[in-house]
Design a protein around this motif. Structure first.
Motif, PDB file in Angstrom:
ATOM      1  N   MET A   1      58.298 -10.935 -52.447  1.00  0.00           N
ATOM      2  CA  MET A   1      59.055 -10.344 -53.553  1.00  0.00           C
ATOM      3  C   MET A   1      58.298  -9.215 -54.241  1.00  0.00           C
ATOM      4  SD  MET A   1      62.068 -11.753 -53.970  1.00  0.00           S
ATOM      5  CE  MET A   1      62.409 -11.326 -55.674  1.00  0.00           C
ATOM      6  N   TYR A   2      56.986  -9.381 -54.458  1.00  0.00           N
ATOM      7  CA  TYR A   2      56.261  -8.468 -55.347  1.00  0.00           C
ATOM      8  C   TYR A   2      55.077  -7.778 -54.686  1.00  0.00           C
ATOM      9  CZ  TYR A   2      58.931 -11.375 -58.566  1.00  0.00           C
ATOM     10  OH  TYR A   2      59.952 -12.050 -59.189  1.00  0.00           O
ATOM     11  N   GLY A   3      54.960  -7.872 -53.355  1.00  0.00           N
ATOM     12  CA  GLY A   3      53.791  -7.294 -52.690  1.00  0.00           C
ATOM     13  C   GLY A   3      53.998  -5.922 -52.078  1.00  0.00           C
ATOM     14  N   ASP A   4      55.123  -5.269 -52.378  1.00  0.00           N
ATOM     15  CA  ASP A   4      55.433  -3.984 -51.725  1.00  0.00           C
ATOM     16  C   ASP A   4      54.448  -2.874 -52.066  1.00  0.00           C
ATOM     17  OD1 ASP A   4      57.580  -5.194 -50.579  1.00  0.00           O
ATOM     18  OD2 ASP A   4      59.046  -4.475 -52.044  1.00  0.00           O
ATOM     19  N   SER A   5      53.719  -3.006 -53.157  1.00  0.00           N
ATOM     20  CA  SER A   5      52.726  -1.976 -53.513  1.00  0.00           C
ATOM     21  C   SER A   5      51.551  -1.973 -52.541  1.00  0.00           C
ATOM     22  CB  SER A   5      52.201  -2.221 -54.946  1.00  0.00           C
ATOM     23  OG  SER A   5      53.246  -2.131 -55.883  1.00  0.00           O
ATOM     24  N   ALA A   6      51.393  -3.050 -51.802  1.00  0.00           N
ATOM     25  CA  ALA A   6      50.287  -3.169 -50.832  1.00  0.00           C
ATOM     26  C   ALA A   6      50.853  -3.675 -49.515  1.00  0.00           C
ATOM     27  CB  ALA A   6      49.217  -4.118 -51.372  1.00  0.00           C
ATOM     28  N   PRO A   7      51.566  -2.813 -48.764  1.00  0.00           N
ATOM     29  CA  PRO A   7      52.296  -3.276 -47.570  1.00  0.00           C
ATOM     30  C   PRO A   7      51.428  -3.918 -46.500  1.00  0.00           C
ATOM     31  CG  PRO A   7      52.205  -0.878 -47.668  1.00  0.00           C
ATOM     32  CD  PRO A   7      51.736  -1.378 -48.991  1.00  0.00           C
TER      33      PRO A   7
ATOM     34  N   ALA B   1      44.831  -1.336 -40.907  1.00  0.00           N
ATOM     35  CA  ALA B   1      43.874  -1.518 -42.009  1.00  0.00           C
ATOM     36  C   ALA B   1      43.824  -0.314 -42.949  1.00  0.00           C
ATOM     37  CB  ALA B   1      42.482  -1.784 -41.440  1.00  0.00           C
ATOM     38  N   HIS B   2      44.742   0.626 -42.756  1.00  0.00           N
ATOM     39  CA  HIS B   2      44.736   1.845 -43.573  1.00  0.00           C
ATOM     40  C   HIS B   2      44.858   1.520 -45.069  1.00  0.00           C
ATOM     41  CE1 HIS B   2      45.413   5.950 -44.791  1.00  0.00           C
ATOM     42  NE2 HIS B   2      46.575   5.600 -45.368  1.00  0.00           N
ATOM     43  N   ASP B   3      43.922   2.053 -45.853  1.00  0.00           N
ATOM     44  CA  ASP B   3      43.923   1.915 -47.313  1.00  0.00           C
ATOM     45  C   ASP B   3      43.917   0.461 -47.768  1.00  0.00           C
ATOM     46  OD1 ASP B   3      43.899   2.931 -49.927  1.00  0.00           O
ATOM     47  OD2 ASP B   3      46.073   2.761 -50.095  1.00  0.00           O
ATOM     48  N   ILE B   4      43.349  -0.437 -46.948  1.00  0.00           N
ATOM     49  CA  ILE B   4      43.400  -1.850 -47.303  1.00  0.00           C
ATOM     50  C   ILE B   4      42.531  -2.161 -48.518  1.00  0.00           C
ATOM     51  CG2 ILE B   4      41.475  -2.701 -45.886  1.00  0.00           C
ATOM     52  CD1 ILE B   4      44.949  -4.338 -46.298  1.00  0.00           C
ATOM     53  N   THR B   5      41.425  -1.420 -48.682  1.00  0.00           N
ATOM     54  CA  THR B   5      40.561  -1.645 -49.856  1.00  0.00           C
ATOM     55  C   THR B   5      41.311  -1.348 -51.139  1.00  0.00           C
ATOM     56  OG1 THR B   5      38.596  -1.074 -48.569  1.00  0.00           O
ATOM     57  CG2 THR B   5      38.384  -1.019 -50.959  1.00  0.00           C
TER      58      THR B   5
END
Length: 632
Positions: A552-558, A515-519
């Motif tokens: 495809m485009y979610g790498d900014s929020a792993p 849950a790290h940095d999930i916000t």
């Protein structure tokens, strides 16, 4: 010397006289290598006891040797008999005709000693007649000829030329059953490779044979690459105890892998009582959700609609018309002539859906039906025009109140049928069902904007099934994560689903590390920043499945990406393909139940996975043809 070359000598030790000693069980046999073969084949014959220690691959090899030898004997005997027949005095005159003309398949089935049929059939007609005889003699369903494997078989046999002999019943039951099962299993394993990323859904598709008080559960596993059949379980005894039924589901989850399973869908359409099982699963597996079958719940909504008096009356009146037409061949042909071949009756997976689809079809053919019953061609046929049913049909068709009711039935059912189309077919639809149900309810409000009482009646039915039975927190979370919904300014319900989304997120990210940095990641997604805001990502929001969009485009929020892909890759309905319970009943027939249970399981495994593979390749719309085609 010839005897010494027999390959089966390697399986025995030669003793004095005509005795041999089996190398597997050490039994001494009288009669030489021939007796040894029957001993190793484990086939009951000539008083030879089967070997208890021989390996299966040796048994299969020896059986093949025996079969080849028997075929050689049959061929030699047949040849000898033909020569004898030709040389006999009564057949001298006919020998040239026999040599110059092939016997037809029918003449082989009904041989005549008086004359030889000089067939005028072409090779192609001969082959087709032979195939037809095979179907008729063995009472095969004619629709078997639609299967892809049917044509594959024809092509393969044609390449072998005349004289080819198909596999024996023993070879089908042993060698080929295992080889095909192994190949199907390998194909299924290809789907399993993606489970660690996309997760999967276990589908419990149930069936009850009321005539024999038997309940079966088919377990299927679905992921974006496709749905495959896992196994079928006779759940008759399990249903007597919630604990036993829960243990059955627990065993299947363990076989698939708890770390891979996102949800379990239970189809209660067959009357199996799953009460208590979802709580048991979710208590033992904190990351797994249990949801009912969406198509089953939607059909229950349509069933509740049809119980309202005026709706039921409209359906019964429409059935009066269709029954009269379809029960009389001449009237049916005339109807098809006036409608241009279009049908009135449309079939679906449930009776309620079929009723409303048939009302849609009848409404479209309203003018043509009136024209047919008023035509001189119909009026001049006194055989039908004076029938009581005919008079009733004409009265109904001329009744404007009936057509107003039909229009209303079509208007209220169509939004639900549209949702049904979206959720069936094995496609990942969990990200769309919340919005689809919202649209369906809005359509009802718009239609009944001037009739508050009727509006409340139908909305109460929808909400009763949706809120109390169908809706799952997983549906809300999937709607929140679906980019086509999240970035649509016309969507008003996102704030309503935020709480459920966060609850699901907390369940799927149970550790602080996950849950790290999930916000921060949620904010990036909501504000379309990072890769979420790129031109390609913007253009793809509505054009590709949401699960693929996140890959495809979610790498900014792993962290959020992992959860989104697993949620949005799931189905929400057990209606993954056209189910034919007659096939299941045939495989579970009393005759076949004499077979080993393992063989029955293998037959089901192969049969269902071949059907799924055939239906999922090419055109996925084939899976929902019951909603888009007509049938008599």
């Amino acid at each position: 010397m010839v005897r010494e070359k027999d390959v089966c000598w390697e399986y025995c030790e030669k003793l004095e006289g005509n005795k041999v000693k089996c190398r597997f069980c050490q039994k001494v046999l009288n009669g030489g290598i021939s007796r040894l073969k029957h001993h190793l084949s484990r086939l009951p014959s000539k008083g030879v006891l089967p070997c208890s220690k021989v390996r299966d691959e040796v048994t299969d090899r020896v059986r093949a040797i025996i079969a080849i030898k028997e075929e050689g004997k049959e061929a030699a005997s047949a040849k000898k008999q033909r020569l004898t027949d030709i040389k006999s005095p009564g057949n001298i005159v006919l020998s040239k005709a026999m040599l110059s003309s092939e016997m037809t398949p029918m003449s082989k089935v009904y041989p005549s000693t008086m004359q030889v049929s000089n067939s005028s059939l072409s090779d192609r007609e001969n082959a087709e007649q032979s195939i037809a005889l095979f179907f008729f003699e063995n009472k095969l369903d004619f629709t078997v000829a639609h299967s892809s494997s049917y044509q594959f078989m024809m092509d393969a046999v044609a390449k072998c030329g005349p004289g080819f002999r198909g596999p024996s019943p023993e070879a089908l039951k042993t060698t080929w059953l295992q080889r095909v099962k192994s190949e199907v299993s390998e194909k299924s394993k290809e789907n399993q490779k993606e489970w660690s990323t996309t997760g999967c859904t276990i589908i419990a598709d149930s069936w009850t044979d009321k005539s024999r008080s038997k309940s079966l559960i088919n377990f299927l596993v679905s992921s974006p690459s496709g749905t495959f059949f896992h196994k079928s379980v006779d759940a008759t005894l399990y249903t007597k105890s919630t604990k036993c039924l829960a243990d059955l589901f627990d065993a299947v989850i363990q076989e698939v892998g708890p770390e891979n399973v996102v949800q379990v869908i239970m189809d209660g359409a067959a009357g199996l009582n799953y009460v208590g099982v979802p709580n048991y699963i979710m208590q033992n597996y904190t990351t797994i959700f249990c949801t009912p079958c969406a198509s089953h719940c939607l059909n229950l909504i349509l069933e509740d609609f049809s119980k309202i008096d005026w709706v039921q009356r409209s359906i019964l009146q429409a059935q009066t018309i269709s029954k009269f037409i379809y029960n009389h061949t001449w009237v049916l042909d005339l109807m098809r002539k006036f409608t241009g071949g279009q049908e009135l009756v449309r079939t679906s997976i449930t009776k309620s859906a079929s009723n409303f689809l048939s009302l849609q079809s009848m409404l479209r053919q309203r003018a043509r039906l009136k024209h047919m019953f008023n035509s001189s061609e119909y009026s001049s046929n006194l055989t039908y025009v004076n029938k009581a049913q005919s008079i009733s049909c004409i009265t109904i068709i001329e009744d404007n109140e009936f057509w107003k009711s039909v229009e209303e039935c079509v208007a209220i059912s169509d939004p639900i049928l549209k949702v049904l189309r979206e959720v069936v077919g094995g496609k990942p639809a969990v990200g769309f069902i919340y919005e689809a149900m919202t649209r369906a309810k809005e359509s009802l409000r718009t239609y009944y904007i001037m009739d508050e009482n009727k509006c409340k009646t139908f909305l109460d039915i929808v909400d009763g099934r949706w809120q109390n039975q169908l809706h799952s927190p997983l549906h809300a979370a999937a709607a929140f994560l679906n980019p086509s919904i999240q970035y649509n300014p016309e969507v008003k319900f996102l704030n309503l689903v935020k709480e459920e989304f966060l609850a699901v997120l907390e369940k799927l990210l149970p550790t602080p590390e996950m849950a790290h940095d999930i916000t921060g990641q949620i904010l990036l997604f909501k504000k379309a920043q990072g890769l979420f805001g790129g031109n390609l990502a913007r253009e793809a929001r509505n054009s590709i499945p949401p699960g693929q969009w996140w890959e495809m485009y979610g790498d900014s929020a792993p962290g959020l990406q992992r959860v989104a892909v697993r949620i949005l890759s799931q189905v929400c309905s057990a209606a993954t393909f056209d189910r034919n319970w007659n096939t299941l009943q045939q495989i579970h027939s009393e005759k076949r139940n004499r077979l080993d249970k393992e063989i029955l399981g293998d037959l089901l495994y192969i049969n269902y996975n071949l059907k799924l593979a055939n239906q999922l390749k090419g055109n996925p719309m084939k899976l929902i043809r019951f909603l888009s085609t007509t049938s008599t």
